[in-house]
Design a protein around this motif. Structure first.
Motif, short mmCIF file in Angstrom:
data_model
loop_
_atom_site.label_atom_id
_atom_site.label_comp_id
_atom_site.label_asym_id
_atom_site.label_seq_id
_atom_site.Cartn_x
_atom_site.Cartn_y
_atom_site.Cartn_z
N LEU A 61 0.82 -1.21 0.00
CA LEU A 61 0.00 0.00 0.00
C LEU A 61 0.86 1.27 0.00
O LEU A 61 0.44 2.30 -0.54
N GLU A 111 1.90 1.66 -3.61
CA GLU A 111 0.78 2.10 -4.43
C GLU A 111 0.34 3.52 -4.10
O GLU A 111 -0.55 4.05 -4.75
N VAL A 142 -1.13 4.51 -1.41
CA VAL A 142 -2.38 4.54 -0.65
C VAL A 142 -2.15 5.10 0.75
O VAL A 142 -2.97 5.86 1.29
N TYR A 167 -7.64 1.38 6.56
CA TYR A 167 -7.82 1.27 5.11
C TYR A 167 -8.65 0.02 4.76
O TYR A 167 -9.60 0.09 3.96
N LEU A 168 -8.30 -1.11 5.35
CA LEU A 168 -8.97 -2.37 5.02
C LEU A 168 -10.43 -2.34 5.42
O LEU A 168 -11.30 -2.83 4.68
N HIS A 179 -12.34 -0.25 2.92
CA HIS A 179 -12.31 -0.71 1.53
C HIS A 179 -12.49 -2.23 1.48
O HIS A 179 -11.59 -2.97 1.05
N GLU A 200 -14.00 -4.01 -0.52
CA GLU A 200 -13.88 -4.55 -1.88
C GLU A 200 -12.44 -4.87 -2.26
O GLU A 200 -12.20 -5.61 -3.23
N ASP A 201 -11.48 -4.36 -1.49
CA ASP A 201 -10.07 -4.56 -1.81
C ASP A 201 -9.40 -5.60 -0.91
O ASP A 201 -8.21 -5.88 -1.07
N GLU A 251 -9.60 -8.94 -0.61
CA GLU A 251 -9.07 -10.16 -1.22
C GLU A 251 -7.77 -9.89 -1.97
O GLU A 251 -6.78 -10.62 -1.83
N ARG A 252 -7.74 -8.82 -2.74
CA ARG A 252 -6.53 -8.48 -3.50
C ARG A 252 -5.36 -8.19 -2.57
O ARG A 252 -4.25 -8.70 -2.78
N VAL A 253 -5.60 -7.39 -1.55
CA VAL A 253 -4.51 -7.02 -0.64
C VAL A 253 -4.04 -8.23 0.15
O VAL A 253 -2.82 -8.48 0.26
N HIS A 284 -1.84 -10.68 -1.71
CA HIS A 284 -0.48 -10.23 -2.02
C HIS A 284 0.54 -10.99 -1.18
O HIS A 284 1.68 -11.20 -1.61
#
Length: 415
Positions: A268, A271, A273, A287-288, A291, A293-294, A296-298, A301
């Motif tokens: 992050l 990126e 963020v 942040y998590l 968000h 919606e983010d 799974e992606r984070v 990683h």
């Protein structure tokens, strides 16, 4: 990522099958140049340097001796289980486990006199050899971070309200101590699973959580309410689960999938963020949670994945002994001795009404009783803060510079 009870080095295969095929795969991999990286330049033999009397720090302690004695008891219990001749490397010098036990005895004798700060410094300086970590820069520079024992809402039985599972150790997980095959890989291990006659990498976090590769294996030992809490439990390595009836259960590290640890904080930051200066566990959590919606992606990683046990004891470290908050620390066990008496100079947070207000000088004796996947090299120590609100704040924000020293009691002609 901290309470560990890692594989012993024996090839462990599901249903206890131990095949020559696995042994040969590992032997060829470890000897044949199959992509394994060479060990770091820093080794146990050069990670510490012995200090002369004029270069030693001033020894004092900013916490009560009662907690220190409990941590010493954990270190003693660990060392007493070893062969007295088991060797521990302190930079250029090597000592048996019996010498480390003698060090604890001599140090407790100093504490028994309830010394003043001046007397404590004098006694330690006179009675102990002092070694300093060369740090990450070769000049003693250390980075101190923190970890703690979180509390999660959960249950030991599936409940629709608690949908996120903790998995126990899979039977098909194979962990191999590469040091048994070649000396230069001492302290290194790989973990994987059998696919036919081949040893292949174990499932990643994405394969386990997003593709449900373990869903049909019956490995769930508990379920929790919050996926963010669960991810941070994986990072911390142990924690407590409290159910809706008020019962609390301890969960400990049982093993991991052998995949590399990758920091989602660094992701992050890279990126843009979260600013590097603002990064903390609390900033990550904010942040998590904002968000979803983010997530799974984070999370994916970081392919590293931790498996757990439900146990009766509180936090247990790599040395197999209880960790005392504020008195235990995780180091790279490949280069620093376990069960050793250490002295740290760094900073600790001052917290008022649940808010970090400033950083204050910290000088403290600790015991090395744990290790961690991200704690690598001579310039890292992870400080165990225990549990509770202060521990969470301290662990989440701590990324302080400092110095690390080890003590060994003098004997004979030691100077």
């Amino acid at each position: 990522m901290k309470t560990y009870s890692v594989c012993t080095g024996n090839l462990r295969v599901g249903r206890r099958l131990l095949t020559w095929a696995v042994a040969m795969v590992v032997l060829l991999w470890s000897l044949g140049g199959c992509g394994l990286q060479e060990p770091e330049k820093i080794t146990a033999e050069n990670a510490l340097k012995r200090l002369s009397e004029r270069n030693r720090p001033r020894f004092n302690d900013d916490a009560g001796f009662a907690s220190l004695r409990r941590s010493i008891a954990s270190a003693r219990a660990y060392l007493e289980k070893l062969d007295p001749d088991r060797q521990f490397t302190f930079g250029p010098d090597v000592y048996p486990a019996s010498r480390l036990l003698a060090t604890l005895d001599a140090f407790e004798a100093v504490l028994d006199a309830n010394p003043t700060p001046e007397e404590l410094n004098r006694q330690v300086s006179e009675k102990f050899l002092v070694y300093q970590s060369v740090g990450s820069d070769g000049d003693g520079g250390m980075l101190f971070t923190g970890y703690y024992e979180p509390l999660l809402e959960g249950t030991l039985e599936y409940d629709p309200e608690y949908r996120y599972p903790l998995y126990g150790l899979p039977e098909d997980l194979v962990c191999v101590n590469l040091g048994r095959f070649k000396e230069k890989f001492k302290g290194e291990q790989i973990c994987g699973r059998l696919s036919g006659n081949s040893l292949v990498p174990y499932y990643t976090r994405e394969e386990i959580d997003s593709k449900n590769m373990l869903e049909a294996e019956g490995l769930e030992i508990a379920w929790v309410k919050d996926p963010v809490d669960l991810f941070f439990l994986h990072v911390q390595g142990s924690g407590r689960i409290k159910d809706k009836y008020g019962h609390t259960y301890h969960v400990h590290y049982a093993g991991k999938n052998g995949q590399p640890y990758r920091s989602i904080g660094k992701l992050l930051i890279d990126e843009g963020v979260i600013e590097k200066e603002a990064m903390s566990m609390q900033a990550l959590r904010e942040y998590l949670e904002n968000h979803p919606e983010d997530l799974e992606r984070v999370f994916n990683h970081n392919p590293s994945y931790v498996f757990f046990d439900v146990v009766d004891e509180p936090a247990i470290g790599y040395a197999g002994q209880p960790l005392e908050g504020g008195r235990a620390a995780a180091v790279d066990h490949r280069i620093f001795p376990m069960g050793a008496l250490a002295f740290v100079q760094t900073e600790q947070p001052a917290v008022e009404h649940g808010v970090l207000t400033r950083w204050e000088e910290m000088n403290r004796f600790v015991l090395t009783l744990d290790t961690g996947g991200a704690i690598r090299g001579a310039g890292r120590m992870d400080f165990f803060w225990g549990n509770g609100d202060y521990a969470e704040i301290a662990a989440g924000h701590m990324k302080q510079d400092g110095r690390l020293f080890f003590l060994v009691v003098k004997e004979g002609n030691d100077a």
